[in-house]
Design a protein around this motif. Structure first.
Motif, PDB file in Angstrom:
ATOM      1  N   UNK A  62       0.848  -1.204   0.000  1.00 14.78           N
ATOM      2  CA  UNK A  62       0.000   0.000   0.000  1.00 14.78           C
ATOM      3  C   UNK A  62       0.879   1.248   0.000  1.00 14.78           C
ATOM      4  N   UNK A 109       2.466   1.757  -3.405  1.00 16.39           N
ATOM      5  CA  UNK A 109       1.525   2.254  -4.425  1.00 16.39           C
ATOM      6  C   UNK A 109       1.263   3.742  -4.206  1.00 16.39           C
ATOM      7  N   UNK A 168      -5.636 -16.734  -6.172  1.00 17.80           N
ATOM      8  CA  UNK A 168      -5.452 -15.284  -5.990  1.00 17.80           C
ATOM      9  C   UNK A 168      -4.197 -14.991  -5.169  1.00 17.80           C
ATOM     10  N   UNK A 225       3.374   0.808  -9.852  1.00 22.04           N
ATOM     11  CA  UNK A 225       2.291   1.025  -8.875  1.00 22.04           C
ATOM     12  C   UNK A 225       1.040   0.267  -9.312  1.00 22.04           C
ATOM     13  N   UNK A 226       0.776   0.282 -10.623  1.00 26.51           N
ATOM     14  CA  UNK A 226      -0.413  -0.433 -11.114  1.00 26.51           C
ATOM     15  C   UNK A 226      -0.251  -1.949 -10.963  1.00 26.51           C
ATOM     16  N   UNK A 265      -0.608  -2.759  -7.421  1.00 25.58           N
ATOM     17  CA  UNK A 265      -2.027  -2.646  -7.071  1.00 25.58           C
ATOM     18  C   UNK A 265      -2.730  -3.983  -7.340  1.00 25.58           C
ATOM     19  N   UNK A 295      -1.677  -6.324  -4.663  1.00 25.09           N
ATOM     20  CA  UNK A 295      -2.332  -6.012  -3.379  1.00 25.09           C
ATOM     21  C   UNK A 295      -3.768  -6.539  -3.366  1.00 25.09           C
ATOM     22  N   UNK A 296      -4.511  -6.269  -4.440  1.00 26.66           N
ATOM     23  CA  UNK A 296      -5.911  -6.692  -4.448  1.00 26.66           C
ATOM     24  C   UNK A 296      -6.057  -8.198  -4.637  1.00 26.66           C
ATOM     25  N   UNK A 314      -5.602  -9.315  -1.108  1.00 28.05           N
ATOM     26  CA  UNK A 314      -6.788  -8.981  -0.299  1.00 28.05           C
ATOM     27  C   UNK A 314      -7.972  -9.865  -0.677  1.00 28.05           C
ATOM     28  N   UNK A 315      -8.112 -10.143  -1.981  1.00 24.49           N
ATOM     29  CA  UNK A 315      -9.193 -11.023  -2.447  1.00 24.49           C
ATOM     30  C   UNK A 315      -9.043 -12.404  -1.859  1.00 24.49           C
TER      31      UNK A 315
END
Lengths: 341, 153
Positions: A222, A225, A285, A317-318, A321, A324-325, A328-329
């Motif tokens: 985080x 990013x 994931x 960063x993308x 991202x 990261x997701x 988190x998923x």
């Protein structure tokens, strides 16, 4: 060879994979001859002409590699009823252990396949990030690195395809020495992985260490990013933590998560494929998250040239991202699954 | 100088929406799986045949295994001792206390996956007939499949 729908489909996909990989490697060698003889106009034209074809082939190859990964587990699941003592994929992976015939190579081939498939994805992800960085420049300064990356993708995919074909075609007949006073027939297929991988560490300790490190990694992601950190040291550290978290994640899956989700004492994550298929999405994931972060970090080392310095932090960063997701998923799905059961 | 937000705000919103959807998947999966219709063995997860099930009554809960072999494996790997072990007669499926049941170990395998060769009968005559016909033996005393279970002694 055990013939069923999954075996035929796997054979078809690995045939395509090998054909595209050979084509890609052949085109690469053709381009290599042109650029090793100096950057003449003719040579540059050959490389340019081949480059578009090779990149398209690489994308097709990565798609095939990606498709062949779940297909391997569906194939192994379809083999379960073929042997009386086999209850799940774990038993299928042990077929051939201690055998004298060609089937003795089967467990080794499966281990190799389970290493090659994520490796191809990791190389492919890193290559894709470098490709995107190169595409954003006007002079294509990363073309040589991209071409070397294509060779890596081609060769790794070819090895993966050959191993898959070998696994499919080798007869799954076990030949053991007859039992006598000096020999003992060992049945490896009826046993189950009931022992944890980390014998001396309790499940709670492993869970606490893994969760703390994972949470730390998410926080670092985080931060990367939001502040667009892309220095080599920072990204190298991120890569190292990702590797540690990935290894701990594998141990956590076998020792804690799969027994908890399946509610039985075995440490066999393969059972999740047939019994809790949605939890496999969570595992995928988690792996995707690790791949994205690793690919973003590798780009710091392979795509960092003066022309890309402006766009690289944003691109990374993308990519981070996505990592990261994905993480988190995975956390969201698996924790809800744990609570629901 | 204001640094541009990268990735854009729409990515964050989409990411959060995806997280919510992913969080709902296990709930949906559980509803569709309708696990109540299928009971699984608590040792190896196989779908159970009710006529071969073995139930171990423990303090405050019960554990159901698909056959005698799985029940023995479960007991061997747990320290909890059952107060009652309920087995089912192979002929008819009536529940019987394991202390009153007749166990035969024969050449007939009842479960291909775990190789169970334990057969349970409610009466001695049927058990002896099965033992005779299937190259088996009536298992009594120390050979009783649950002889070592201290909670039952």
């Amino acid at each position: 060879m055990i013939v069923n729908a999954y075996a035929i489909l796997s054979l078809f996909v690995c045939g395509l994979q090998c054909a595209v990989a050979v084509w890609l490697t052949g085109r690469w060698l053709n381009s290599r001859r042109a650029w090793s003889s100096g950057w003449t106009d003719d040579g540059a034209e050959v490389v340019e002409r081949n480059a578009y074809l090779m990149m398209t082939l690489a994308l097709v190859l990565l798609g095939l590699d990606l498709a062949s990964w779940p297909l391997l587990y569906l194939l192994l699941q379809s083999y379960v009823p073929s042997w009386p003592g086999v209850m799940c994929i774990d038993g299928v992976t042990r077929i051939g252990t201690g055998s004298l015939g060609a089937s003795r190579f089967l467990p080794g081939l499966l281990v190799t396949l389970q290493v090659f498939k994520p490796l191809v994805m990791l190389i492919g992800g890193a290559w894709l990030v470098i490709y995107l960085a190169n595409r954003a420049t006007s002079k294509a300064p990363l073309m040589r690195r991209l071409l070397w990356g294509l060779l890596l993708i081609g060769v790794t995919s070819l090895c993966d395809g050959v191993c898959t074909a070998g696994y499919l075609l080798i007869p799954k007949q076990e030949d053991h020495l007859a039992a006598g006073c000096c020999t003992q027939v060992t049945s490896t297929t009826t046993t189950r992985s009931s022992e944890p991988l980390l014998a001396g560490v309790s499940g709670t300790e492993l869970t606490v260490v893994f969760m703390l490190l994972w949470a730390g990694l998410l926080f670092l992601l985080l931060d990367s990013i939001r502040k667009q950190r892309s220095g080599r040291k920072w990204m190298g550290g991120l890569l190292a933590i990702t590797l540690v978290v990935a290894v701990l994640g594998g141990l956590f899956l076998v020792d804690v998560l799969s027994p908890a989700l399946l509610q039985r004492p075995h440490h066999c994550p393969y059972d999740l494929v047939s019994e809790l298929p949605e939890s496999v999405i969570g595992i995928v994931l988690f792996m995707a998250g690790s791949f994205w972060v690793a690919a973003g970090a590798i780009a710091s080392f392979c795509a960092d040239v003066p022309e890309t310095r402006e766009i690289l932090p944003g691109l990374q960063a993308r990519v981070l991202f996505l990592g990261l997701f994905s993480y988190l998923g995975s956390f969201s799905l698996l924790s809800v699954q744990w609570c629901v059961l | 100088m204001v640094r541009p937000v990268n990735p854009p705000a729409s990515w964050w919103r989409s990411g959060l929406a995806v997280l919510v959807v992913l969080g709902m998947l296990p709930v949906i999966g559980n509803i569709f799986r309708n696990d109540s219709s299928v009971s699984r063995c608590e040792w190896d997860g196989q779908v159970m045949r009710p006529e071969a099930a073995v139930t171990l009554e423990l303090a405050g809960r019960s554990v159901t295994c698909c056959d005698v072999r799985c029940a023995r494996n479960w007991l061997a790997s747990h320290s909890e001792r059952p107060t009652l072990i309920q087995v089912r007669d192979e002929h008819g499926g009536d529940p019987i206390d394991s202390a009153d049941a007749f166990f035969v170990r024969s050449a007939v395998v009842t479960n291909r996956a775990n190789g169970n060769r334990w057969h349970v009968f409610g009466d001695r005559e049927t058990a002896l007939r099965h033992a005779r016909e299937s190259r088996g033996r009536l298992m009594r005393g120390d050979e009783h499949p649950f002889a070592g279970v201290r909670g039952l002694e």
